[in-house]
Design a protein around this motif. Sequence first.
Motif, short mmCIF file in Angstrom:
data_model
loop_
_atom_site.label_atom_id
_atom_site.label_comp_id
_atom_site.label_asym_id
_atom_site.label_seq_id
_atom_site.Cartn_x
_atom_site.Cartn_y
_atom_site.Cartn_z
N LEU A 60 0.97 -1.09 -0.17
CA LEU A 60 0.07 -0.04 -0.01
C LEU A 60 1.01 1.33 -0.04
O LEU A 60 0.27 2.34 -0.31
CB LEU A 60 -0.78 -0.02 1.09
CG LEU A 60 -2.10 -0.93 1.37
CD1 LEU A 60 -2.92 -0.98 2.68
CD2 LEU A 60 -2.96 -0.95 0.27
N TRP A 93 -8.35 1.46 2.34
CA TRP A 93 -8.34 -0.01 2.53
C TRP A 93 -8.51 -0.42 3.98
O TRP A 93 -9.63 -1.55 4.09
CB TRP A 93 -6.89 -0.52 2.23
CG TRP A 93 -6.66 -0.60 0.60
CD1 TRP A 93 -6.23 0.32 -0.23
CD2 TRP A 93 -7.12 -1.62 -0.21
NE1 TRP A 93 -6.24 0.08 -1.53
CE2 TRP A 93 -6.87 -1.18 -1.61
CE3 TRP A 93 -8.12 -2.75 -0.21
CZ2 TRP A 93 -7.22 -1.75 -2.68
CZ3 TRP A 93 -8.35 -3.41 -1.35
CH2 TRP A 93 -7.84 -2.98 -2.55
N THR A 124 -12.64 -6.74 0.28
CA THR A 124 -12.91 -5.15 0.12
C THR A 124 -13.72 -4.62 -0.81
O THR A 124 -14.46 -3.52 -0.83
CB THR A 124 -11.61 -4.21 0.29
OG1 THR A 124 -10.88 -4.64 -0.84
CG2 THR A 124 -10.90 -4.55 1.82
N ALA A 137 -11.62 -7.44 -4.82
CA ALA A 137 -10.37 -7.08 -4.25
C ALA A 137 -10.41 -7.49 -2.71
O ALA A 137 -11.36 -7.69 -2.05
CB ALA A 137 -9.88 -5.68 -4.39
N GLN A 138 -9.21 -7.90 -2.35
CA GLN A 138 -9.01 -8.29 -0.92
C GLN A 138 -7.59 -7.34 -0.36
O GLN A 138 -6.87 -6.87 -0.91
CB GLN A 138 -8.59 -9.66 -0.56
CG GLN A 138 -9.78 -10.43 -1.15
CD GLN A 138 -9.23 -11.82 -0.99
OE1 GLN A 138 -8.11 -12.45 -1.07
NE2 GLN A 138 -10.25 -12.58 -0.43
N LEU A 139 -7.84 -7.07 1.09
CA LEU A 139 -6.56 -6.40 1.87
C LEU A 139 -6.14 -7.67 2.64
O LEU A 139 -6.91 -8.36 3.14
CB LEU A 139 -6.94 -5.38 2.57
CG LEU A 139 -5.95 -5.06 3.68
CD1 LEU A 139 -5.05 -4.15 2.96
CD2 LEU A 139 -6.62 -4.14 4.48
N THR A 157 -2.52 -5.91 -1.30
CA THR A 157 -3.73 -5.80 -1.91
C THR A 157 -3.94 -6.94 -2.81
O THR A 157 -2.94 -6.94 -3.59
CB THR A 157 -4.46 -4.47 -2.42
OG1 THR A 157 -2.93 -4.03 -3.45
CG2 THR A 157 -4.33 -3.45 -1.23
#
Length: 159
Positions: A60, A93, A124, A137-139, A157
């Motif tokens: 990030l 995020w 997310t 998407a994912q964090l 991410t």
Amino acid sequence: MTKIIVTIMLFLAVKVTFGQSYRSLENEEIVEKLTALFDLKPEDAKSSGYLFASHIFCLLCEVERPFTRARPYDLEHEEFVTKFWADVLSSGWLQRAQVSDRVFIQETFNDPVERSDYIVFFTTHKKDEVAKGHDGAQLGIYFKREDGVLKISGFETIP
């Protein structure tokens, strides 16, 4: 309120993730660290040695280009909290992770780079939310034991 939501989500997710089982102590530690992370104010970041590992992997973070080091996204704790923590907070995020409806925990003890022991993935963005045909998407928030204490050791991410 955040703690209650995170606690419920993690305990439910842990029981079904990849068919693996986790000790309740690890679950409690992860929940405590996530709660502290979500509540951490920018001005308190410098005293966050209890929360963050000595090295943080951060996708990030907007690191300098051209890259001047072999592993540009691996940051020392001090560099992370002074130069990049504000960027992580403002990225959105973490806010999206707090209201995620899906959470997965992956055990990563065999990580060849040794960045993590666990990664908690928060969904997310849902399918088609970013753009039509986009998978979502994912964090990922990394956790690693350092001197016997579980600490946050990274952010990524996906995609």
